[in-house]
Design an enzyme around this catalytic site. Sequence first.
Site, short mmCIF file in Angstrom:
data_model
loop_
_atom_site.label_atom_id
_atom_site.label_comp_id
_atom_site.label_asym_id
_atom_site.label_seq_id
_atom_site.Cartn_x
_atom_site.Cartn_y
_atom_site.Cartn_z
N HIS A 10 0.83 -1.20 0.00
CA HIS A 10 0.00 0.00 0.00
C HIS A 10 0.87 1.25 0.00
CE1 HIS A 10 -3.12 2.65 2.21
NE2 HIS A 10 -3.53 2.51 0.99
N HIS A 52 -0.99 11.42 -1.50
CA HIS A 52 -2.27 10.97 -0.95
C HIS A 52 -3.17 12.13 -0.53
CE1 HIS A 52 -5.07 9.59 2.18
NE2 HIS A 52 -5.10 8.47 1.50
O1 G3P Z 1 -6.70 2.12 -2.96
C1 G3P Z 1 -6.96 1.61 -1.70
C2 G3P Z 1 -6.71 2.59 -0.60
O2 G3P Z 1 -5.46 3.20 -0.79
C3 G3P Z 1 -7.79 3.63 -0.49
O3 G3P Z 1 -7.65 4.48 0.59
O4 G3P Z 1 -7.01 6.59 1.64
O5 G3P Z 1 -5.41 4.72 1.64
O6 G3P Z 1 -5.90 5.96 -0.45
P1 G3P Z 1 -6.43 5.47 0.85
MG MG Z 2 -4.80 4.85 -1.97
#
Ligand code: G3P
Ligand code: MG
Length: 251
Positions: A10, A52
């Site tokens: 992630h 982000h």
């Molecule tokens: O793409 C999955 C996840 O990353 C969505 O939430 O806020 O971590 O970008 P966020």
């Molecule tokens: Mg994300």
Amino acid sequence: MWPYPKVLAHRGGGKLAPENTLAALACGLSYGFHAVEFDVMLARDGVPVVMHDPFLGRTVPGSGNVYDYDAAELVAMDAGSWFAPRFRDEKVPLYTQFVDSCREHNIWMNVEIKPAPGFEVATGRAVATLTRAMFGLQIAADDPLQLPLFSSFSFEALEAAALAAPDIPRALLVDEPPRDWVRQAAALGAVAIHANHKRLTPQFAREARDAGLGLFCYTVNDPVRAREILDWGVDAFCTDRIDLIGPDFVR
Ligand code: G3P
Ligand code: MG
């Protein structure tokens, strides 16, 4: 239904490196990850950058919105010190730079299109147009593993991406799934649904399978939970704990 890797790092390297930086990619690679999720939005001049938050302050010192700055200004900004002093030389990456690095290291990409409010269509269009230009040969090759997968919480952004780059696959990203999520996914020609694992139920997993969609979950950091949702039929997920859940994790 899901031809892609099963476990993604992630934001590049999970919680072990400053998110959405080239250092994060390197960190993910050092744990064996050749699949990542990361976030993309537009700078003031319409150039996509990897970040982000739609504002400065948390991962990049400063104030205001990302769209208050041109890409040339953002790429000079420190995106690493917030995490640890040794990352002070990490900058905000351009989307093109991040993609180049992924391709250089054979890393498959889930590109989360993350528009600032009001920039949904512009962001979907810009990211898709650029991606299409970068992946011309791979589109012709017709191999899903050679193309990124777009996802977004914004239906409008995905709709614009579909218009600008119909050959790049899309996934509808949801938190609390709207009642008509199957219809929305179909309207977008989506290949998958990306769901919050905290809201996942076995029934939702069945519905995704019945709709012929891949099912991906975010962000799963507990191996016990990962096994549980894989048992429910989840195809893939991303994790922040790349140290606990490896790329070859199996239930
Ligand atoms: O793409 C999955 C996840 O990353 C969505 O939430 O806020 O971590 O970008 P966020
Ligand atoms: Mg994300």
